[in-house]
Scaffold this motif. Structure first.
Motif, PDB file in Angstrom:
ATOM      1  N   ALA A  82       0.907  -1.052   0.266  1.00 19.57           N
ATOM      2  CA  ALA A  82       0.005   0.379   0.505  1.00 19.57           C
ATOM      3  C   ALA A  82       0.857   1.103  -0.191  1.00 19.57           C
ATOM      4  N   LYS A  83       0.386   2.599  -1.216  1.00 21.52           N
ATOM      5  CA  LYS A  83       1.463   4.017  -0.231  1.00 21.52           C
ATOM      6  C   LYS A  83       0.426   4.765   0.490  1.00 21.52           C
ATOM      7  N   ALA A  84       1.511   5.139   0.733  1.00 20.14           N
ATOM      8  CA  ALA A  84       0.066   6.782   2.195  1.00 20.14           C
ATOM      9  C   ALA A  84       1.468   7.416   2.510  1.00 20.14           C
ATOM     10  N   LEU A  85       0.842   8.927   1.758  1.00 20.68           N
ATOM     11  CA  LEU A  85       1.345   9.832   2.446  1.00 20.68           C
ATOM     12  C   LEU A  85       3.256   9.645   1.619  1.00 20.68           C
ATOM     13  N   GLY A  86       3.425   9.741   0.342  1.00 21.93           N
ATOM     14  CA  GLY A  86       4.542   9.238  -0.324  1.00 21.93           C
ATOM     15  C   GLY A  86       5.129   8.428   0.502  1.00 21.93           C
ATOM     16  N   LEU A  87       4.727   6.399   0.999  1.00 21.71           N
ATOM     17  CA  LEU A  87       5.276   6.364   1.663  1.00 21.71           C
ATOM     18  C   LEU A  87       4.688   4.634   1.365  1.00 21.71           C
ATOM     19  N   SER A  88       5.847   3.469   1.014  1.00 21.70           N
ATOM     20  CA  SER A  88       5.470   2.540   0.855  1.00 21.70           C
ATOM     21  C   SER A  88       5.488   1.476   1.609  1.00 21.70           C
ATOM     22  N   SER A  89       4.307   0.385   2.327  1.00 16.09           N
ATOM     23  CA  SER A  89       4.694  -0.397   2.903  1.00 16.09           C
ATOM     24  C   SER A  89       5.364  -0.849   3.188  1.00 16.09           C
ATOM     25  N   ASP A  90       6.036  -1.831   4.152  1.00 15.71           N
ATOM     26  CA  ASP A  90       6.647  -2.372   4.908  1.00 15.71           C
ATOM     27  C   ASP A  90       6.507  -3.570   5.839  1.00 15.71           C
ATOM     28  N   ASN A  91       7.048  -4.055   6.806  1.00 22.31           N
ATOM     29  CA  ASN A  91       7.694  -4.526   7.884  1.00 22.31           C
ATOM     30  C   ASN A  91       8.442  -3.544   9.286  1.00 22.31           C
ATOM     31  N   LYS A  92       8.910  -2.823   8.091  1.00 23.13           N
ATOM     32  CA  LYS A  92       9.911  -2.335   9.617  1.00 23.13           C
ATOM     33  C   LYS A  92       8.986  -1.070  10.799  1.00 23.13           C
ATOM     34  N   VAL A  93       9.524  -0.965  11.991  1.00 21.96           N
ATOM     35  CA  VAL A  93       9.216   0.657  12.176  1.00 21.96           C
ATOM     36  C   VAL A  93      10.782   0.662  13.266  1.00 21.96           C
ATOM     37  N   ASN A  94       9.628   2.398  14.275  1.00 23.01           N
ATOM     38  CA  ASN A  94      11.257   2.735  14.595  1.00 23.01           C
ATOM     39  C   ASN A  94      11.832   2.549  15.777  1.00 23.01           C
ATOM     40  N   GLY A  95      12.311   2.336  16.660  1.00 26.63           N
ATOM     41  CA  GLY A  95      11.954   2.416  18.136  1.00 26.63           C
ATOM     42  C   GLY A  95      12.249   3.057  18.739  1.00 26.63           C
ATOM     43  N   HIS A  96      12.989   3.371  19.731  1.00 22.24           N
ATOM     44  CA  HIS A  96      12.655   4.528  20.797  1.00 22.24           C
ATOM     45  C   HIS A  96      13.827   5.272  20.103  1.00 22.24           C
ATOM     46  N   ARG A  97      13.761   6.892  20.234  1.00 18.26           N
ATOM     47  CA  ARG A  97      14.842   7.687  19.361  1.00 18.26           C
ATOM     48  C   ARG A  97      15.869   7.555  19.836  1.00 18.26           C
ATOM     49  N   PHE A  98      16.063   7.538  21.324  1.00 17.91           N
ATOM     50  CA  PHE A  98      17.644   6.914  21.746  1.00 17.91           C
ATOM     51  C   PHE A  98      18.549   5.816  22.353  1.00 17.91           C
ATOM     52  N   HIS A  99      17.066   5.341  22.675  1.00 16.82           N
ATOM     53  CA  HIS A  99      17.211   3.661  23.309  1.00 16.82           C
ATOM     54  C   HIS A  99      16.895   2.566  22.506  1.00 16.82           C
ATOM     55  N   GLY A 100      16.544   2.989  21.590  1.00 10.70           N
ATOM     56  CA  GLY A 100      16.263   2.172  20.021  1.00 10.70           C
ATOM     57  C   GLY A 100      16.744   1.895  19.029  1.00 10.70           C
ATOM     58  N   GLU A 101      16.571   1.232  18.117  1.00 12.74           N
ATOM     59  CA  GLU A 101      17.253   0.992  16.294  1.00 12.74           C
ATOM     60  C   GLU A 101      15.859   1.402  16.023  1.00 12.74           C
ATOM     61  N   GLN A 102      16.412   1.658  14.425  1.00 14.96           N
ATOM     62  CA  GLN A 102      15.681   2.082  13.564  1.00 14.96           C
ATOM     63  C   GLN A 102      15.579   1.840  12.497  1.00 14.96           C
ATOM     64  N   GLY A 103      13.970   0.820  12.306  1.00 15.03           N
ATOM     65  CA  GLY A 103      13.984  -0.080  10.855  1.00 15.03           C
ATOM     66  C   GLY A 103      13.729  -1.288  11.535  1.00 15.03           C
ATOM     67  N   VAL A 104      13.273  -1.879  12.889  1.00 12.05           N
ATOM     68  CA  VAL A 104      13.120  -2.546  13.849  1.00 12.05           C
ATOM     69  C   VAL A 104      12.534  -3.466  12.497  1.00 12.05           C
ATOM     70  N   THR A 105      12.717  -5.641  12.162  1.00 13.89           N
ATOM     71  CA  THR A 105      11.377  -5.817  11.822  1.00 13.89           C
ATOM     72  C   THR A 105      10.194  -6.088  13.030  1.00 13.89           C
ATOM     73  N   VAL A 106       8.994  -6.244  12.480  1.00 14.03           N
ATOM     74  CA  VAL A 106       8.191  -6.766  12.581  1.00 14.03           C
ATOM     75  C   VAL A 106       7.192  -7.892  11.817  1.00 14.03           C
ATOM     76  N   ALA A 107       7.395  -9.338  12.610  1.00 13.43           N
ATOM     77  CA  ALA A 107       7.254 -10.872  12.450  1.00 13.43           C
ATOM     78  C   ALA A 107       6.003 -10.616  11.983  1.00 13.43           C
ATOM     79  N   HIS A 108       5.327 -10.123  12.976  1.00 14.39           N
ATOM     80  CA  HIS A 108       3.884 -10.969  12.466  1.00 14.39           C
ATOM     81  C   HIS A 108       3.211  -9.908  13.118  1.00 14.39           C
ATOM     82  N   ALA A 109       2.095  -9.099  13.292  1.00 15.85           N
ATOM     83  CA  ALA A 109       0.724  -8.203  13.447  1.00 15.85           C
ATOM     84  C   ALA A 109       0.968  -8.483  15.065  1.00 15.85           C
TER      85      ALA A 109
END
Length: 690
Positions: free
Chosen positions: A175-202
Motif C-alpha cells: 500500500a502507498k500513503a503519504l509518499g511511503l510504500s508499506s513494509d514491515n519496519k518500525v522505528n524504536g525509541h529515539r535514543f534507546h532503540g534501533e531504527q528500521g526494526v522488523t515486526v515479524a507478525h502483527a
C-alpha cells in the motif's frame, strides 16, 4: 475463510501531545468505517499511540469480501420489446452493458409491473486490493487543523512521516500513503532503540516495540505513569497533584516513561501556591507535590523519556529549567503588591469587555450594582458585595495574571487580603469564577454567591442584549457555561431568587446599551433550556422535566422542588392512571375552549360521582394552600393521588357532553377545577407510562 490480525502503523516525528489521543481514536474510527463500508468482517479494533507513531490492530479480519449476487434491474418489459417482440435499443444496450444476451435475462414481477432482471455474481475483493483506498481515506479524514510539508514531498500531514508498516498476519500488504510504500519496519525509541526494526507478525507489534523501549499502548503507558507518580509521591509522604488531562498529556510526551523527583528553593514557597502550580503544570508538565494539609512542597515529580545512566544530571537540568519560571512568578508577585487592587480600577477603562457593551471598568461597575441587589435578596452584606463586585476584575491588570491568565481570581484574593480588604471580599474575587466546570465547587459564602451570579447574569444579558446569541457550537462568551453555573449556584445553595427578576434588574442596569427588544425572554428561556440539560445529566427522566417545564417556573429552587415532587409522584401506583386522566381532561377542555375562571355551580351537580369529586377537590384545595405556599409539591401531589378513585368514578359514571348546556358547562368547569389543581405543580398529563 482466512482470518488474520491486521496491523497498520504510521511512524512520524513527535506528534502534538494534546492532539495525540484524538488523532489515534479518529484513525481507528476511520479504519473501522472503511472496513465496514467495504463489507469486510472483523472482530474488533484496538488503537495505539505514542509520540512518534499512530497504529491500529484489527482483530480477526477476513482476507476477502464475501461473494455476493447483485441484482441489476433493466428496462420495463413493455419498453424492452417492440410490437413484434424484438428487443429494443434500450434492452440491447442494458444487456450489452451487463455482458449478457437478452435471452439470459430473468423477469422481475411486482405490483407495479414487470422488468428485465440480471442476477450477477460478484466475487469478493481481497484486503490486499482494498486496503490502500481504505487507508488513504482514513488518513484524509483525520482532524488536522494545520498540515505541514517536509523535505521534497508534496504530501501533507500533521508531522513528517517516515515509516508505514502494514501487516496482515505475517504478510506485508502493499500500500502507498503519504509518499511511503508499506513494509514491515518500525522505528524504536529515539535514543534507546534501533531504527528500521522488523515486526515479524502483527501479533508481535507491542512486544517488538517494548524491546525497543517503546510502550505503544497509550492506555498502558498512561496507567504506568499514574502508578509511578503515585508510588514516588507515597515514598516521599506527599500527594501528587494532577488530573486526567495532565496525565494524558504527559503520557503523550514519552514513549518510555521514567519518573524522577526534583526540587526548588523553599524561598519560592512565599509565592501563592496556585501560581507555582500553574507554571509547573502548564509550562513544564511537571507534577507538583502537596502535603497532607494541601500546602505545596518544594519537591516535584517529572516524567523523563529516557532511562539515564546518570539521573542526577537529568534532575539537575529540570531544576535549572523551572527556576527562572518560578523566579518570574516571585518577581510578579512582589511587584504587584506595591499597588493596591483599587488603584488599578482606572486602568480597566483601557480594556474592552465588548465593543458595544463597554470596558472592563464598565462591567465592574455593573457587577457591583447587581451584586449589591442580589445580596439584599439573600440577606447578605450588600456593601461588601458591592465592594467585591467593584474589584472583581482588577487583578486582570496585574503582572502575575497577565503572565499566567489561569490564576485570575486566585491572585485577586491574595492581593485583596494584602490590601487589607475583608475576607468576604477577598473570597468573592476568587469565587466569582465558580463553578468553572461540571462538578466544580460553588461559592462558599453569600457575598461570593452574589458576585458570581452578578458576573454571569451581566454577561448573559449583555451578549443577548446586542443580539449575539450562541449558534450551534459557537459560544465565544461561554454563555452556556455561565447559565449552568447560574442555575447550580441558585438551586444547590437554595437561594430565593427568580430569573425573571434578576434578568430584569440586569437589563435596567445596562439601560440603553440593550438593543434587543426580546432580550428578557430570550435570556430566561436560554437559562431554563440549560436547566433541562443539567437535569437530564443528573438522571431525571425527560417526561418529568417536560411536565415541570410546561409550568415554566423561573425560580430555580422552585423548579427543583417540582422536579423532585413529580419524580416521587411518578413512582406511585396511581400515577399512570392520573396522568391518563389529566391528558383526557386537557383534551376535552382544549376542544371545548373552556376559559379559566369558570366556577362550578354545586346546585347543578346531579350525579353522585360528580358531587363526590367536587367535594373532594374543594377539600384538597383547602388542605393544600399552605403546602403550595411553602413549595411542598410532594405533599400536593401525594394528596391529589388520593383522588384517583373519585376521578375514575366520575369518568365511568358521568356523561360530560350531555345535551343540557348548563349541566355540560358545569361539568366542564369541574374538570377545569381538577386540571388547575393538578397543574399547580406540573402538567401531569405529559408523564409517560412506566
Amino acid at each position: 475463510m482466512r482470518k488474520e490480525n491486521l496491523l497498520i502503523e504510521l511512524g512520524t516525528e513527535e506528534l502534538p501531545p494534546k492532539a495525540l489521543k484524538t488523532l489515534a481514536t479518529s484513525f481507528a474510527e476511520n479504519i473501522h468505517a472503511g472496513l465496514t463500508n467495504a463489507e469486510l468482517s472483523f472482530e474488533a479494533i484496538e488503537w495505539f499511540a505514542a509520540p512518534r507513531r499512530l497504529a491500529v490492530l484489527v482483530k480477526k479480519l477476513d482476507a476477502t469480501q464475501q461473494d455476493k449476487t447483485v441484482e441489476k434491474r433493466g428496462p420495463a418489459v413493455s419498453a424492452a420489446f417492440d410490437e413484434k417482440g424484438e428487443p429494443t435499443k434500450a434492452a440491447l444496450g442494458w444487456a450489452r452493458g451487463n455482458g449478457i444476451e437478452i435471452s439470459d435475462a430473468e423477469r422481475l414481477v411486482t405490483e407495479k409491473g414487470e422488468w428485465l432482471l440480471y442476477k450477477a455474481h460478484q466475487a469478493g475483493q481481497s484486503i490486499n486490493a482494498l486496503l490502500e483506498g481504505i487507508l488513504t481515506q482514513a488518513l484524509s479524514k483525520l482532524p488536522i487543523p494545520k498540515p505541514m510539508r517536509w523535505g521534497h514531498h508534496t504530501t501533507q500531514f500533521i508531522r513528517p512521516v517516515h515509516t508505514l508498516c502494514v501487516l496482515f498476519g505475517s504478510e506485508v500488504i502493499e500500500a502507498k500513503a503519504l509518499g511511503l510504500s508499506s513494509d514491515n519496519k518500525v522505528n524504536g525509541h529515539r535514543f534507546h532503540g534501533e531504527q528500521g526494526v522488523t515486526v515479524a507478525h502483527a501479533d508481535e507489534y507491542l512486544a517488538t516495540l517494548e524491546k525497543q523501549h517503546v510502550i505503544a499502548d497509550f492506555k498502558q503507558r498512561t496507567l504506568l505513569v499514574r502508578q509511578e507518580l503515585e508510588k514516588n509521591a507515597a515514598q516521599l509522604g506527599l500527594k501528587p497533584d494532577f488530573d486526567e488531562l495532565l496525565l494524558e498529556e504527559i503520557a503523550s510526551l514519552v514513549e518510555w516513561p521514567v519518573v524522577l523527583t526534583a526540587s526548588f528553593d523553599t524561598s519560592f514557597l512565599q509565592v501563592p501556591k496556585e501560581a507555582l502550580i500553574y507554571t509547573m503544570k502548564d509550562d513544564q508538565k511537571y507534577v507538583p507535590l502537596l502535603h497532607e494539609d494541601g500546602e505545596l512542597s518544594n519537591q516535584f515529580l517529572f516524567v523523563s523519556n529516557i532511562q539515564s545512566r546518570d539521573p542526577i544530571q537529568v534532575i539537575s537540568g529540570n531544576e535549572k529549567v523551572i527556576r527562572p519560571r518560578l523566579a518570574d512568578a516571585e518577581f510578579f508577585f512582589n511587584s504587584d503588591k506595591k499597588h493596591s487592587l483599587a488603584s488599578r480600577l482606572n486602568s480597566l477603562d483601557s480594556v474592552l469587555f465588548q465593543k458595544q457593551l463597554g470596558t472592563l471598568k464598565d462591567k465592574s461597575q455593573r457587577i457591583a450594582t447587581l451584586s449589591s441587589y442580589i445580596a439584599q435578596q439573600i440577606n447578605a452584606d450588600a456593601a461588601l458585595a458591592y465592594r467585591a463586585g467593584e474589584l472583581a476584575k482588577a487583578d486582570l491588570m496585574t503582572n502575575m495574571v497577565m503572565e499566567f491568565p489561569d490564576v485570575q481570581g486566585v491572585m485577586g484574593k491574595y492581593y485583596a487580603l494584602h490590601d487589607g480588604e475583608s475576607e468576604e471580599v477577598a473570597n468573592a474575587l476568587y469565587d466569582q469564577y465558580l463553578p468553572r466546570f461540571a462538578g466544580d465547587d460553588l461559592p462558599a459564602h453569600p457575598v461570593s454567591a452574589s458576585v458570581a451570579l452578578a458576573d454571569k447574569i451581566d454577561t448573559l444579558v449583555g451578549i443577548f442584549g446586542i443580539g449575539q446569541l450562541p449558534k450551534g457550537d459557537k459560544d465565544p462568551f461561554a454563555l452556556r457555561r455561565a447559565a449552568i453555573g447560574l442555575l447550580r449556584i441558585i438551586s444547590e445553595l437554595k437561594l430565593p431568587l427568580d430569573l425573571e427578576d434578576l434578568v430584569g434588574k440586569a437589563i435596567e442596569i445596562y439601560a440603553e446599551k440593550i438593543t434587543n427588544e426580546d432580550c428578557h425572554q430570550q435570556v430566561v428561556d436560554f437559562v431554563l433550556g440549560r436547566f433541562n440539560a443539567l437535569l437530564q445529566d443528573q438522571g431525571i427522566s425527560i417526561d418529568v422535566i417536560q411536565a415541570v417545564s410546561a409550568r415554566r417556573p423561573t425560580q430555580p429552587t422552585d423548579f427543583v422542588a417540582r422536579i423532585q415532587a413529580v419524580s416521587t409522584f411518578k413512582a406511585l401506583d396511581a400515577a399512570e392512571a392520573l396522568a391518563a386522566a389529566n391528558k383526557r381532561v386537557a383534551n376535552i377542555l382544549a376542544k371545548q375552549h373552556v376559559e379559566t375562571g369558570v366556577k362550578v355551580e354545586s346546585a347543578l351537580l346531579t350525579e353522585s360521582a360528580e358531587q363526590t369529586l367536587y367535594h373532594e377537590l374543594e377539600s384538597a384545595r383547602t388542605e393544600l394552600n399552605m403546602a403550595i405556599e411553602q413549595q411542598d409539591y410532594t405533599t400536593v401531589l401525594t394528596r391529589l393521588a388520593q383522588l384517583r378513585e373519585s376521578i375514575d368514578a366520575f369518568f365511568d359514571n358521568v356523561m360530560v357532553m350531555t345535551d343540557d348546556n348548563a349541566v355540560r358547562d358545569n361539568r366542564l368547569a369541574l374538570l377545569l377545577m381538577l386540571r388547575e389543581l393538578f397543574m399547580v405543580t406540573a402538567d401531569i398529563s405529559l408523564l409517560a407510562k412506566n
